[in-house]
Design a protein around this motif. Structure first.
Motif, short mmCIF file in Angstrom:
data_model
loop_
_atom_site.label_atom_id
_atom_site.label_comp_id
_atom_site.label_asym_id
_atom_site.label_seq_id
_atom_site.Cartn_x
_atom_site.Cartn_y
_atom_site.Cartn_z
N ALA A 1 0.83 -1.21 0.00
CA ALA A 1 0.00 0.00 0.00
C ALA A 1 0.87 1.26 0.00
O ALA A 1 0.56 2.25 -0.70
CB ALA A 1 -0.93 -0.01 1.21
N MET A 2 1.97 1.23 0.74
CA MET A 2 2.87 2.37 0.79
C MET A 2 3.49 2.63 -0.58
O MET A 2 3.56 3.78 -1.05
CB MET A 2 3.97 2.14 1.82
N SER A 3 3.93 1.58 -1.25
CA SER A 3 4.58 1.74 -2.55
C SER A 3 3.62 2.31 -3.59
O SER A 3 3.97 3.24 -4.34
CB SER A 3 5.13 0.39 -3.04
N LEU B 1 2.66 6.06 -2.62
CA LEU B 1 3.72 7.05 -2.82
C LEU B 1 3.99 7.29 -4.30
O LEU B 1 4.37 8.40 -4.70
CB LEU B 1 4.99 6.68 -2.06
N LEU B 2 3.77 6.27 -5.14
CA LEU B 2 3.88 6.48 -6.58
C LEU B 2 2.83 7.48 -7.05
O LEU B 2 3.10 8.36 -7.87
CB LEU B 2 3.71 5.16 -7.33
N THR B 3 1.62 7.34 -6.53
CA THR B 3 0.55 8.29 -6.87
C THR B 3 0.91 9.70 -6.42
O THR B 3 0.75 10.67 -7.17
CB THR B 3 -0.77 7.85 -6.21
N ALA C 1 1.98 8.79 2.55
CA ALA C 1 2.39 8.75 1.14
C ALA C 1 2.79 10.12 0.61
O ALA C 1 3.71 10.24 -0.20
CB ALA C 1 1.27 8.16 0.28
N GLY C 2 2.09 11.16 1.01
CA GLY C 2 2.43 12.50 0.52
C GLY C 2 3.84 12.90 0.87
O GLY C 2 4.55 13.49 0.05
N ALA C 3 4.26 12.57 2.09
CA ALA C 3 5.64 12.86 2.49
C ALA C 3 6.62 11.95 1.77
O ALA C 3 7.65 12.39 1.25
CB ALA C 3 5.79 12.71 4.00
N ASN C 4 6.30 10.65 1.72
CA ASN C 4 7.20 9.70 1.07
C ASN C 4 7.37 9.99 -0.42
O ASN C 4 8.44 9.75 -0.98
CB ASN C 4 6.67 8.27 1.24
#
Length: 433
Positions: free
Chosen positions: A289-291, A294-296, A347-350
Motif C-alpha cells: 500500500a505504501m509503494s 507514494l507512486l501516486t 504517502a504524501g511525504a514519502n
C-alpha cells in the motif's frame, strides 16, 4: 536545471532511455535496502546467535547493532558524495552495491558466538558498519541520479526510486513470511535467517552486474568542469539553511519508516502479543500500500506544489498516528487496515520529500547536500527511533507511547512545508527569478 519542489516543473513522458536508467538506479537501491532492512526483521534470531544474554537484553544489543549501521551513514554519505560531486554519480553506484552485497553475504556466513566467541560479534558489528557506510551514499546517489536523468519528471522519478526501495523491503518481509511457513521456529533461529542474508547478497551482485553499464547524468556532464574541490565543505558553508530545511523535510519519512520497518514487527509480537504470521502478512500488505500510494503522490509532485503533499501527510500523521498506536495497544485490532492506512497517510511525504530536498541545492553540490540531509535525518530518526520507542514504552509503561514520536516529527513536517512556501515566495520576488 532542476526546479524547486514548490514550483511546477514541465511535464512530459520519460523516454525509453530515461526509464531504463531510472529503473536500474532504483533497482539497486531496492536490493541494497533489502540487505539493510533484513537485519531488523531477523533481529531476534541475530540476538540469539551473537549475544549470549537474557532475551530482552540480547534483543536490545541486536537493535543497538542495527543502529550502528545508521550511525555510519553520515560518514559514508560524506565520502560518497565527495566523489559523486567531483567525479560523477555512476562510480559511487558501482562501488556501493558491490561492497554492500559482499557484507550481506558475510553476515549470513559468520559463525555464531558459541563457535567463535566475541570475534563473531565483533565481525557482525564491523560488517554492519560497512553496510551503513555504503547505504549512506546509495540513496542520496540514487535521488541525485534520477532527478538529473529524468529532468521533465523528477518528482515521479524519485517516486519510482522509493517504490522499488520499498519493494526491497517488501521482498525482505516476503522472505521472512516464506521462511516462517517452510521452517520451524527452531530452524529459523538456527539457520533460516542466514538464508535471507545469502539471498540478499546474491541479488545485490546481480544488481551490480546490471548497474555497471549506467551512463552519467546529463546535468552532471554540464557542470563537471565547475565541480567543487571540497563539495561537502562548500555545501555546509554556503547552504546551512537548506541543509536544516532538508533535514526537516525528511523527518516524517525517516521516523515513520524506521518505526515501521525496524520496530513494528518485534513491537507487535513481543510487546503486544500479536501472532507472528499475522504481523508478517499485515506488514507485506502495508508495504505494498505504501509503494502504490507514494507512486501516486510522486506523480502529483510534478504537477502541483510538492510541499502541499508533505503538509497533507504531516497533518494526517499528527492526528492519526497516536490514534493508530492506541488502537494497536488496545489488543485485538485488525492489523491490515490499521497499518495500511498509516502507510497511505504518509504517502504524501514519502512521495515528495526526495524531490523537495534535491531542489534545495545546485547541481554541482546536489549529491553532497542531499546526502547530508538524508543521513542526518535517517541516522537520528530511523536508526535511533526503535531504541527510543522501546525506552519510551519502558519509562512510561504505555505501549502506545511510540505514536508520540510520529506526532512530534509530523509537527516538524508542518513547519517545513510552511518554510518551503516562504522560501518559494522569496525566490519569486527576487530579481531574475
Amino acid at each position: 536545471m532542476l526546479m524547486s519542489g514548490s514550483q511546477r516543473p514541465q511535464s512530459g513522458d520519460l523516454t525509453r532511455r530515461e526509464w531504463r536508467m531510472v529503473v536500474l538506479a532504483a533497482l539497486g537501491g531496492g536490493l541494497e535496502y533489502y540487505d539493510f532492512i533484513v537485519y531488523g526483521i531477523f533481529a531476534q534470531a541475530i540476538a540469539a546467535a551473537f549475544f549470549p544474554a537474557a532475551d530482552q537484553v540480547a534483543l536490545t544489543l541486536a537493535l543497538a547493532v542495527f543502529a550502528v549501521g545508521y550511525l555510519a551513514r553520515p560518514v559514508g554519505g560524506m565520502v560518497s558524495s565527495h566523489f559523486g560531486d567531483r567525479y560523477g554519480r555512476k562510480t559511487v553506484f558501482v562501488i556501493t552495491v558491490a561492497t554492500m552485497s559482499i557484507c550481506t553475504l558475510g553476515i549470513g556466513l559468520i559463525p555464531t558466538y558459541a563457535t567463535w566467541g566475541v570475534a563473531a560479534t565483533f565481525l557482525l558489528v564491523l560488517l554492519r558498519f560497512v553496510q551503513g557506510l555504503c547505504i549512506g551514499g546509495e540513496l542520496p546517489g540514487a535521488i541525485t541520479f534520477v532527478v538529473e536523468t529524468a529532468e521533465r519528471r523528477p518528482g515521479f522519478a524519485c517516486g519510482i526510486v522509493f517504490a522499488l526501495v520499498n519493494g526491497g523491503v517488501l521482498l525482505a518481509a516476503f522472505v521472512n513470511l516464506a521462511l516462517g511457513v517452510c521452517l520451524s521456529p527452531a530452524a529459523m533461529l538456527g539457520y533460516g535467517w542466514r538464508v535471507a542474508f545469502v539471498i540478499g547478497g546474491l541479488l545485490g551482485l546481480v544488481s551490480f552486474w546490471l548497474r555497471r553499464n549506467l551512463g552519467e547524468t546529463p546535468e552532471f556532464l554540464r557542470v563537471r568542469h565547475d565541480a567543487a574541490r571540497h563539495p561537502v565543505r562548500e555545501v555546509m558553508r554556503s547552504h546551512p539553511g537548506a541543509i536544516l530545511l532538508g533535514c526537516a523535510v525528511a523527518a516524517l519519512t525517516a521516523a515513520f519508516n524506521g518505526l515501521l520497518f525496524a520496530h513494528m514487527p518485534a513491537y507487535l509480537v513481543q510487546v503486544l502479543d500479536y501472532d507472528g504470521q499475522a504481523v508478517a502478512v499485515a506488514m507485506n500488505v502495508a508495504l505494498l500500500a505504501m509503494s502504490l500510494s507514494l507512486l501516486t503522490a510522486s506523480w502529483w509532485a510534478d504537477r502541483i506544489q510538492a510541499r502541499y503533499l508533505l503538509l497533507a501527510s504531516s497533518v494526517l500523521m499528527l492526528v492519526g498516528a497516536p490514534i493508530a498506536y492506541h488502537a494497536l495497544a488496545s489488543g485485538g485490532t485488525h492489523l491490515i487496515p490499521v497499518l495500511s492506512l498509516l502507510a497511505i497517510a504518509v504517502a504524501g511525504a514519502n512521495g515528495s520529500f526526495a524531490f523537495l530536498i534535491a531542489g534545495l541545492f545546485p547541481a554541482r553540490l546536489r549529491f553532497s547536500g542531499v546526502a547530508l540531509c538524508l543521513n542526518i535525518s535517517f541516522t537520528l530518526l530511523s536508526g535511533l527511533g526503535p531504541l527510543a520507542a522501546n525506552a519510551m514504552i519502558q519509562a512510561s509503561g504505555r505501549p502506545a507511547a511510540p505514536g508520540l514520536i510520529i506526532g512530534v516529527v509530523a509537527l516538524i513536517g508542518v513547519t517545513a512545508s510552511i518554510v518551503l512556501g516562504r522560501r518559494a515566495a522569496q525566490e519569486n520576488r527576487s530579481p531574475g527569478s
